[in-house]
Design a protein around this motif. Sequence first.
Motif, PDB file in Angstrom:
ATOM      1  N   ASP A  82       8.788 -23.813 -44.317  1.00 54.78           N
ATOM      2  CA  ASP A  82       8.107 -25.108 -44.357  1.00 54.78           C
ATOM      3  C   ASP A  82       8.254 -25.855 -43.032  1.00 54.78           C
ATOM      4  O   ASP A  82       7.335 -26.526 -42.587  1.00 54.78           O
ATOM      5  CB  ASP A  82       8.664 -25.973 -45.492  1.00 54.78           C
ATOM      6  CG  ASP A  82       8.305 -25.414 -46.863  1.00 54.78           C
ATOM      7  OD1 ASP A  82       7.355 -24.601 -46.942  1.00 54.78           O
ATOM      8  OD2 ASP A  82       8.977 -25.787 -47.843  1.00 54.78           O
ATOM      9  N   ALA A  83       9.418 -25.750 -42.450  1.00 53.31           N
ATOM     10  CA  ALA A  83       9.682 -26.506 -41.217  1.00 53.31           C
ATOM     11  C   ALA A  83       9.013 -25.904 -39.995  1.00 53.31           C
ATOM     12  O   ALA A  83       8.517 -26.633 -39.136  1.00 53.31           O
ATOM     13  CB  ALA A  83      11.185 -26.601 -40.987  1.00 53.31           C
ATOM     14  N   GLY A  84       9.005 -24.592 -39.890  1.00 51.63           N
ATOM     15  CA  GLY A  84       8.528 -23.980 -38.651  1.00 51.63           C
ATOM     16  C   GLY A  84       7.502 -22.875 -38.797  1.00 51.63           C
ATOM     17  O   GLY A  84       7.165 -22.232 -37.810  1.00 51.63           O
ATOM     18  N   GLY A  85       7.031 -22.625 -40.013  1.00 49.41           N
ATOM     19  CA  GLY A  85       6.058 -21.558 -40.194  1.00 49.41           C
ATOM     20  C   GLY A  85       6.713 -20.187 -40.141  1.00 49.41           C
ATOM     21  O   GLY A  85       7.941 -20.077 -40.087  1.00 49.41           O
ATOM     22  N   PRO A  86       5.907 -19.135 -40.134  1.00 51.28           N
ATOM     23  CA  PRO A  86       6.465 -17.771 -40.142  1.00 51.28           C
ATOM     24  C   PRO A  86       7.375 -17.476 -38.951  1.00 51.28           C
ATOM     25  O   PRO A  86       8.299 -16.683 -39.052  1.00 51.28           O
ATOM     26  CB  PRO A  86       5.225 -16.880 -40.106  1.00 51.28           C
ATOM     27  CG  PRO A  86       4.141 -17.717 -40.666  1.00 51.28           C
ATOM     28  CD  PRO A  86       4.455 -19.129 -40.272  1.00 51.28           C
ATOM     29  N   GLY A  87       7.131 -18.125 -37.833  1.00 51.60           N
ATOM     30  CA  GLY A  87       7.983 -17.903 -36.664  1.00 51.60           C
ATOM     31  C   GLY A  87       9.421 -18.323 -36.894  1.00 51.60           C
ATOM     32  O   GLY A  87      10.347 -17.798 -36.274  1.00 51.60           O
ATOM     33  N   ALA A  88       9.618 -19.266 -37.813  1.00 55.41           N
ATOM     34  CA  ALA A  88      10.967 -19.731 -38.114  1.00 55.41           C
ATOM     35  C   ALA A  88      11.742 -18.716 -38.947  1.00 55.41           C
ATOM     36  O   ALA A  88      12.942 -18.875 -39.140  1.00 55.41           O
ATOM     37  CB  ALA A  88      10.919 -21.069 -38.838  1.00 55.41           C
TER      38      ALA A  88
END
Length: 167
Positions: A82-88
């Motif tokens: 939720d905070a950073g998308g798939p990259g997170a």
Amino acid sequence: MAATVTDPKATALAAARVLNPHPERVVDEVFLASPFCDARDLVQVKYEMVRRVRVDKVPVAQAARAFGYCRQAFYEIAAALDAGGPGALVPGKPGPKGPTKLTEPVMDRIDAWRAGEPGLTSRKLAARLHDELGLSVHPRSIERAVARRREPETAEEEPIARVANGR
């Protein structure tokens, strides 16, 4: 002599730090039935676990177990998504993230000492750090930290001396 066979996808996933160390723990039938999904891809496994809960309405505990995680890990992964998308979902780089001794407050202190006494050597700074803050820091570490903090326009400054002139 047996030649080692390497999988190019596994090599690429390992290079990107997203190779799932336990692909055998992924037992979700929908995930494994898809030709697109690969249990070795850690980001894909995490994303699909969250998607199974949110879209397919699978209970959290069941989805976490099916993808080889616990409930707590699911919530952490969902929050990261939720905070950073798939990259997170890519694991962070291992190792220290910054200095442990020569932190910003300590470097501010060193700058203040150097401003008050411009001829202060790195050895004397190390001794002063030890005496006042109890930090044991090698003089060369101080020299490198001071060099890193320099602004580009002040790069022409004299480098910090290791010893006083004439010793």
